[in-house]
Design an enzyme around this catalytic site. Structure first.
Site, PDB file in Angstrom:
ATOM      1  N   CYS A   1       0.866  -1.181   0.000  1.00  0.00           N
ATOM      2  CA  CYS A   1       0.000   0.000   0.000  1.00  0.00           C
ATOM      3  C   CYS A   1       0.895   1.222   0.000  1.00  0.00           C
ATOM      4  O   CYS A   1       1.870   1.267   0.753  1.00  0.00           O
ATOM      5  CB  CYS A   1      -0.887  -0.007   1.245  1.00  0.00           C
ATOM      6  SG  CYS A   1      -1.931   1.459   1.396  1.00  0.00           S
TER       7      CYS A   1
ATOM      8  N   HIS B   1      -9.166  -3.252  -2.397  1.00  0.00           N
ATOM      9  CA  HIS B   1      -8.227  -2.534  -1.521  1.00  0.00           C
ATOM     10  C   HIS B   1      -8.541  -1.027  -1.549  1.00  0.00           C
ATOM     11  O   HIS B   1      -8.606  -0.377  -0.503  1.00  0.00           O
ATOM     12  CB  HIS B   1      -6.790  -2.814  -1.997  1.00  0.00           C
ATOM     13  CG  HIS B   1      -5.713  -2.104  -1.246  1.00  0.00           C
ATOM     14  ND1 HIS B   1      -4.741  -2.776  -0.516  1.00  0.00           N
ATOM     15  CD2 HIS B   1      -5.415  -0.777  -1.125  1.00  0.00           C
ATOM     16  CE1 HIS B   1      -3.923  -1.875   0.029  1.00  0.00           C
ATOM     17  NE2 HIS B   1      -4.304  -0.658  -0.334  1.00  0.00           N
ATOM     18  N   GLU B   2      -8.762  -0.480  -2.758  1.00  0.00           N
ATOM     19  CA  GLU B   2      -9.034   0.961  -2.875  1.00  0.00           C
ATOM     20  C   GLU B   2     -10.406   1.315  -2.304  1.00  0.00           C
ATOM     21  O   GLU B   2     -10.554   2.329  -1.626  1.00  0.00           O
ATOM     22  CB  GLU B   2      -8.948   1.415  -4.340  1.00  0.00           C
ATOM     23  CG  GLU B   2      -7.582   1.219  -5.000  1.00  0.00           C
ATOM     24  CD  GLU B   2      -6.416   1.658  -4.147  1.00  0.00           C
ATOM     25  OE1 GLU B   2      -6.541   2.638  -3.397  1.00  0.00           O
ATOM     26  OE2 GLU B   2      -5.356   1.008  -4.209  1.00  0.00           O
TER      27      GLU B   2
ATOM     28  N   HIS C   1     -10.193   1.726   1.331  1.00  0.00           N
ATOM     29  CA  HIS C   1      -9.655   3.044   1.704  1.00  0.00           C
ATOM     30  C   HIS C   1     -10.771   4.080   1.774  1.00  0.00           C
ATOM     31  O   HIS C   1     -10.790   4.931   2.664  1.00  0.00           O
ATOM     32  CB  HIS C   1      -8.654   3.536   0.638  1.00  0.00           C
ATOM     33  CG  HIS C   1      -7.239   3.107   0.865  1.00  0.00           C
ATOM     34  ND1 HIS C   1      -6.528   3.431   1.993  1.00  0.00           N
ATOM     35  CD2 HIS C   1      -6.381   2.405   0.080  1.00  0.00           C
ATOM     36  CE1 HIS C   1      -5.295   2.940   1.898  1.00  0.00           C
ATOM     37  NE2 HIS C   1      -5.181   2.307   0.743  1.00  0.00           N
TER      38      HIS C   1
END
Ligand code: ZN
Length: 191
Positions: A107, A149-150, A153
């Site tokens: 990351c 993953h994004e 966030h």
């Protein structure tokens, strides 16, 4: 110059992003700045929180990967070159298929730190692009992993939250050192 990337444990990384309702030049400029920052850091994805903004915007570019994944965008399979780098606004992810796979993720907000994360292998992502046009993307492998993953966030969730105890133990010292560096850098910036 691309905006600096925020590191763990900056509080903005824990903020849930606000839904985007205005698709204007400022939004597209921010997305382009994020794409520049992502490319400069040699990443494949970047979320708005990572440049200090808690909004539902992320970017991705998987052209420079080993591939091994499949996708369907709006019912077709355009070459990656046609839609990457991509701007993803207000993404809604649904899992198409377990089983899950394990992969050692990195990351850009955790320089040099990597750890195994388990995620579903195939997802559908409903999102809007920088012009407010709706899209449906179905993808698997690294592509699906990157977008999960994004999207995490954008909800203030970090990859360390998805690691098991044993994995966290192996990076514990690095995480503490990074936290300390981030805190000291913030102090220096403060008046
Ligand atoms: Zn990340």
């Amino acid at each position: 110059m691309p905006p600096p990337i925020v590191h763990f444990n900056d509080p903005v990384l824990r903020k849930k992003g606000a839904k985007i309702t205005v698709f204007d030049d400022a939004l597209r400029r921010l997305a382009q700045d994020m794409i520049d920052a992502m490319h400069e850091a040699r990443g494949i994805g970047l979320a708005a929180q990572q440049v200090g903004q808690a909004i539902q915007l992320c970017v991705a570019d998987l052209r420079d990967t080993d591939g091994g994944f499949d996708w369907e965008l709006d019912g077709a399979k355009p070459p990656l070159e046609l839609f990457m780098p991509m701007t993803v606004v207000n993404p809604e992810i649904s899992v198409v298929r377990e089983p899950t796979t394990v992969y050692e993720e990195g990351c850009l907000s955790f320089p040099e730190i990597r750890g195994d994360v388990v995620r579903p292998d195939e997802v559908t992502v409903e999102y809007k692009d920088g012009h407010g046009t709706s899209h449906v993307l179905r993808c698997n492998g690294l592509f699906a992993r990157c977008l999960q993953h994004e999207a995490d966030h954008l909800n203030g969730i970090l990859f360390i939250d998805r690691m098991d105890e044993a994995t966290l133990k192996t990076i514990d010292a690095e995480l503490k050192a990074l936290k300390k560096r981030t805190r000291e850098a913030a102090k220096k910036k403060a008046p």
